[in-house]
Scaffold this motif. Structure first.
Motif, PDB file in Angstrom:
ATOM      1  N   TRP A   1       0.799  -1.025   0.048  1.00 19.42           N
ATOM      2  CA  TRP A   1       0.069  -0.092  -0.130  1.00 19.42           C
ATOM      3  C   TRP A   1       0.906   1.337   0.128  1.00 19.42           C
ATOM      4  O   TRP A   1       1.720   1.484   0.961  1.00 19.42           O
TER       5      TRP A   1
ATOM      6  N   ASP B   1       1.630   5.432  -0.684  1.00 22.82           N
ATOM      7  CA  ASP B   1       1.250   6.851  -0.600  1.00 22.82           C
ATOM      8  C   ASP B   1       2.512   7.608  -1.310  1.00 22.82           C
ATOM      9  O   ASP B   1       3.639   7.637  -0.797  1.00 22.82           O
TER      10      ASP B   1
ATOM     11  N   SER C   1      -1.079  10.946  -4.234  1.00 24.66           N
ATOM     12  CA  SER C   1      -1.804   9.911  -4.804  1.00 24.66           C
ATOM     13  C   SER C   1      -1.445   8.550  -3.654  1.00 24.66           C
ATOM     14  O   SER C   1      -0.552   8.626  -3.083  1.00 24.66           O
ATOM     15  N   ASP C   2      -2.558   7.643  -4.044  1.00 25.74           N
ATOM     16  CA  ASP C   2      -2.274   6.432  -3.163  1.00 25.74           C
ATOM     17  C   ASP C   2      -2.593   5.146  -4.131  1.00 25.74           C
ATOM     18  O   ASP C   2      -3.405   5.368  -5.335  1.00 25.74           O
ATOM     19  N   TYR C   3      -2.073   3.988  -4.203  1.00 20.95           N
ATOM     20  CA  TYR C   3      -2.325   2.868  -4.875  1.00 20.95           C
ATOM     21  C   TYR C   3      -1.971   1.382  -4.364  1.00 20.95           C
ATOM     22  O   TYR C   3      -1.045   1.607  -3.364  1.00 20.95           O
ATOM     23  N   ASP C   4      -2.195   0.506  -4.837  1.00 19.86           N
ATOM     24  CA  ASP C   4      -1.838  -0.799  -4.344  1.00 19.86           C
ATOM     25  C   ASP C   4      -0.863  -1.431  -5.323  1.00 19.86           C
ATOM     26  O   ASP C   4      -1.105  -1.258  -6.591  1.00 19.86           O
TER      27      ASP C   4
ATOM     28  N   ARG D   1       0.945  -3.370 -10.735  1.00 20.15           N
ATOM     29  CA  ARG D   1       0.157  -1.876  -9.912  1.00 20.15           C
ATOM     30  C   ARG D   1      -0.855  -1.593 -10.384  1.00 20.15           C
ATOM     31  O   ARG D   1      -1.080  -1.720 -11.577  1.00 20.15           O
ATOM     32  N   ASP D   2      -1.778  -0.935  -9.553  1.00 18.52           N
ATOM     33  CA  ASP D   2      -2.968  -0.456  -9.819  1.00 18.52           C
ATOM     34  C   ASP D   2      -2.832   0.745 -10.672  1.00 18.52           C
ATOM     35  O   ASP D   2      -1.894   1.466 -10.353  1.00 18.52           O
TER      36      ASP D   2
ATOM     37  N   TYR E   1      -3.824   4.965 -11.061  1.00 12.02           N
ATOM     38  CA  TYR E   1      -4.255   5.640 -10.165  1.00 12.02           C
ATOM     39  C   TYR E   1      -4.374   6.877 -10.751  1.00 12.02           C
ATOM     40  O   TYR E   1      -3.846   7.292 -11.740  1.00 12.02           O
ATOM     41  N   LYS E   2      -5.130   8.128 -10.016  1.00  9.18           N
ATOM     42  CA  LYS E   2      -5.094   9.555 -10.345  1.00  9.18           C
ATOM     43  C   LYS E   2      -4.569  10.169  -9.316  1.00  9.18           C
ATOM     44  O   LYS E   2      -5.064  10.182  -8.047  1.00  9.18           O
ATOM     45  N   GLU E   3      -3.977  11.219  -9.850  1.00 13.83           N
ATOM     46  CA  GLU E   3      -3.157  12.143  -8.646  1.00 13.83           C
ATOM     47  C   GLU E   3      -4.240  13.302  -8.334  1.00 13.83           C
ATOM     48  O   GLU E   3      -4.906  13.628  -8.997  1.00 13.83           O
TER      49      GLU E   3
ATOM     50  N   GLY F   1      -2.251   1.264 -14.959  1.00 22.49           N
ATOM     51  CA  GLY F   1      -1.644   0.287 -14.154  1.00 22.49           C
ATOM     52  C   GLY F   1      -0.587  -0.642 -14.998  1.00 22.49           C
ATOM     53  O   GLY F   1      -0.210  -0.197 -16.207  1.00 22.49           O
TER      54      GLY F   1
END
Length: 718
Positions: free
Chosen positions: A537, A539, A555-558, A592-593, A595-597, A609
């Motif tokens: 996880w 950040d 942003s954050d992503y998994d 990796r997923d 993501y949008k900032e 991704g």
């Protein structure tokens, strides 16, 4: 009778001055005028308020070291034929002259000099006459402003005034400042001059005489203010003449007289892309131009192309010689001048991938190329003006790196390194194995816990972003004997990673690792199959700062990852040492997923991704020995050396700017090493009951990555 009364009201010096002036005026037989002059002189006599550090008239050298407020009618510095007055303001000294008063520097045949030292200030809220005469007498006034000295003019500054041969000279040294405030007027006689090698700021009016902006001098001029609307001026520019100062609106500066700009001179203007106009210099007279034009972009808005023309940045009514004049390119904008008979147009061409060939990396060129497509397609982003103002390719490249998702690819490389580290932690439950010839490779049954710190450095290059990562790692597990040479084990790990790139992004990642291992360990042979996987996880913060522009995106992503690994090792015992060749073959898949900032100024990205799979092979040779401990148990120091080969050398990240929807994404890469050198050193301390403490260092070295791991592992047999 009236005359006598007036004379009695003045001092002896003033009486002598009146007598000289009366003698001069009698030549014209004007008795009435004589009486009027005597009355005027009585009125101009100094008041008691001037009787401070420097008193009037000053025909010697006086010094101001503190704060002096002069509010009398007139102060005379260098008064009368043959007299010289020197008025010095030292560091920390400050002079304030109040409204409705006069400071005369050089008066009626005298010579006056005012010197403002570094840290000294002259605040002129009244008339300042630098060289003044009622009569046809040679009178001079000189104002010298040293580096760190300041003169603030809020009223009328006359550089040479009155009848006859009076002249004024102002010299501003490098580091000195002169402010002509909004209420200020500077008026010069034709023979008088300003010479500025420091900073001259004009918010008011200037008329006549000669203004010379020396090499290194900065002349800040309020956009749209007229220069010499009465008479004409000779303006020589060898430094920077900024005609776009302070006024929020673009404007035309009208200059009556001649304007000459030498090869060291710069004309600084602003250009508004949205309006298609700029600050302008309109010369009523002749203009001879060399040096350069420097442009500050404003309100950058695309008109559907990469080229914009700004008409009539310079015009003249007389002759125009601009043969040697050029425009200064920036790293992202090339400027050319279209020179006509009496006017010059400015043509600006944008290339965010660099106007000069070479110097940018492929990643930087990809980002710049995407910005070119966006801009030429009719969209502009908030950071573009600052980007257009950067001077060098190095500055442009650093800015383009900040605009890219630099942390995403580095994060993939970090996950790969982390997965490999955890897989290696599942491989040992040491036994003392007394009497067993293969004890060094023998696997036992235990529970274990391990703590380590991993530090990795990724070098920047043509296809990578530099980064540094520090990651404490905590893990624990157990291994069981399931019969004969077979062992099975499992473990869990937690890693807290902090990764900082040299492009301004930082990523905090929490990773959870899970793993299982199956081992076959007959005699000197060890075969192991390991499966590990986990979740991360992250950040991410991305700081963008260049050319006065500052913004932040978050942003954050998994991330999830899985790895399979096969290990084969064989023990070769010798009398005093052993050799253990080993080879690992692994496949790791990292996903990796997208993501949008969230960010301002147009920097926010939509990052796609990614799925990356990496095959690796790691042959290694371990050499070590076994030493008996005095209190029982053994110590087994060891050294390892080998290499790791991977089938890929980069991760690719695709992204697009959220504020420019509909445009194709750009791709950037983060490089990993295809081949690295691996080393390790450590020691196992084993008790007679197979409780083991392992202290170990692991290092990995490549062209791009350098990784160091320090760890301690405790295992207890059960």
């Amino acid at each position: 009778m009236v005359l006598c009364t007036l004379r009695e009201s003045v001092g002896a010096d003033q009486q002598a001055l009146i007598a000289r002036q009366l003698k001069a005026w009698r030549k014209f037989g004007a008795a009435v005028v004589v009486l009027a002059l005597a009355c005027a002189m009585a009125l101009l006599a100094p008041s008691n308020a001037l009787a401070q550090t420097c008193t009037s008239p000053n025909n010697t050298t006086c010094t101001v070291s503190g704060t002096q407020n002069y509010d009398g009618l007139v102060f005379l510095n260098g008064s009368g034929s043959g007299n010289t007055g020197t008025f010095n303001i030292e560091s920390g000294g400050a002079v304030v002259t109040h409204p409705y008063n006069i400071f005369r520097n050089g008066y009626d045949g005298g010579t006056g000099e005012v010197n403002i030292a570094s840290g000294g200030t002259f605040n002129s809220l009244s008339i300042f006459e630098n060289g003044f005469t009622f009569l046809s007498l040679t009178t001079t006034g000189t104002l010298n402003i040293a580096s760190g000295g300041t003169f603030n003019n809020a009223d009328k500054f006359y550089n040479g005034r009155g009848n006859g041969n009076s002249t004024g000279t102002v010299n501003i040294a490098s580091g000195g400042t002169f402010l002509n405030d909004t209420t200020g007027l500077i008026e010069q006689k034709p023979a008088s001059s300003f010479s500025n090698a420091g900073t001259f700021t004009n918010l008011g009016s200037v008329r006549g005489g000669t203004f010379t902006n020396e090499i290194g001098g900065l002349f800040n001029h309020y956009a749209g203010k007229t220069i010499s609307n009465v008479g004409s001026v000779i303006f020589n520019n060898h430094g920077t003449f900024n005609i776009g100062y302070s006024n929020p609106s673009l404007a035309t500066t009208a200059l009556t007289g001649t304007y000459t700009q030498s090869s060291t001179g710069t004309l600084a203007i602003r250009a508004d892309w949205a309006a298609g106009t700029s600050d302008k210099l309109a010369v009523t007279g002749n203009a001879t131009l060399a040096g350069t034009v420097v442009v500050t972009p404003l309100n950058v808005a695309s008109t559907g192309g990469l080229t914009t023309t700004f008409a009539d940045i310079i015009t003249t009514t007389g002759t125009l010689d601009a043969t040697a004049l050029t425009a200064t390119n920036t790293a992202a904008v090339s400027y050319t001048l279209d020179k006509k008979a009496k006017a010059i147009d400015l043509i600006a061409s944008v290339n965010f991938a660099g106007t000069a060939p070479g110097g940018l990396t492929p990643n930087q060129q990809n980002v710049g190329g995407a910005l070119n497509t966006i801009f030429s397609g009719g969209t502009s982003l908030g950071f573009m003006p600052a980007l257009m103002g950067l001077a060098t390719n190095a500055q442009l490249g650093a800015a383009l790196d900040q605009l890219a998702p630099s942390g995403a690819g580095a994060g993939q490389a970090s996950t790969l390194q982390s997965a490999s580290t955890f897989a290696g932690q599942l491989l040992s439950c040491r036994t003392i194995g007394e009497g067993d010839a293969n004890a060094i490779i023998r696997e036992g049954q235990c529970v274990w816990a391990r703590g380590s710190v991993r530090h990795a450095s990724f070098d920047s290059g043509a296809r990578s972003y530099g980064a540094d990562e520090t990651a404490p790692f905590y893990s624990a597990g157990a291994q069981f004997n399931i019969g004969g040479p077979w062992r099975v084990g499992g473990g869990i790990g937690y890693e807290d990673s902090r990764l900082d790139t040299n492009a301004g992004s930082s990523t905090d990642t929490d990773r959870l690792h899970l793993g299982a291992v199956l081992k076959y360990n007959p005699g000197p042979l060890l075969l192991a199959a390991t499966v590990t996987g986990g979740f991360g996880w992250s950040d991410n913060d991305r700081i963008v700062s260049f050319g006065g522009f500052n913004a932040r995106a978050s942003s954050d992503y998994d991330t999830n990852f899985i790895s399979g690994r096969l290990t084969a090792a064989y023990l070769l015992p010798f009398q005093r040492f052993y050799l253990k060749p080993q080879v690992d073959v692994a496949y790791t898949h990292v996903s990796r997923d997208g993501y949008k900032e969230q960010g301002t100024g147009g920097i926010a990205l939509a990052v796609a991704g990614s799925d990356d799979g990496v095959w690796s092979a790691s042959p290694m040779l371990e050499v070590g020995t076994q030493l008996a401990l005095a209190g029982g148990g053994v110590a087994r120091p060891f050294l390892k050396g080998g290499m790791t080969w991977r089938d890929t050398d980069s991760f690719v990240t695709s992204a697009s700017f959220l504020d420019a929807p509909g445009f194709a994404p750009f791709a950037v890469t983060s490089r990993i090493d295809r081949v690295t050198a691996d080393i390790a050193a450590g020691i196992d301390l084993i008790t007679p009951f197979d409780t083991t403490l392992r202290l170990q260092y692991d290092g990995q070295f490549g062209n791009t990555v350098e990784q160091h791991i320090g760890s301690a592992k405790l295992s207890v047999r059960f």
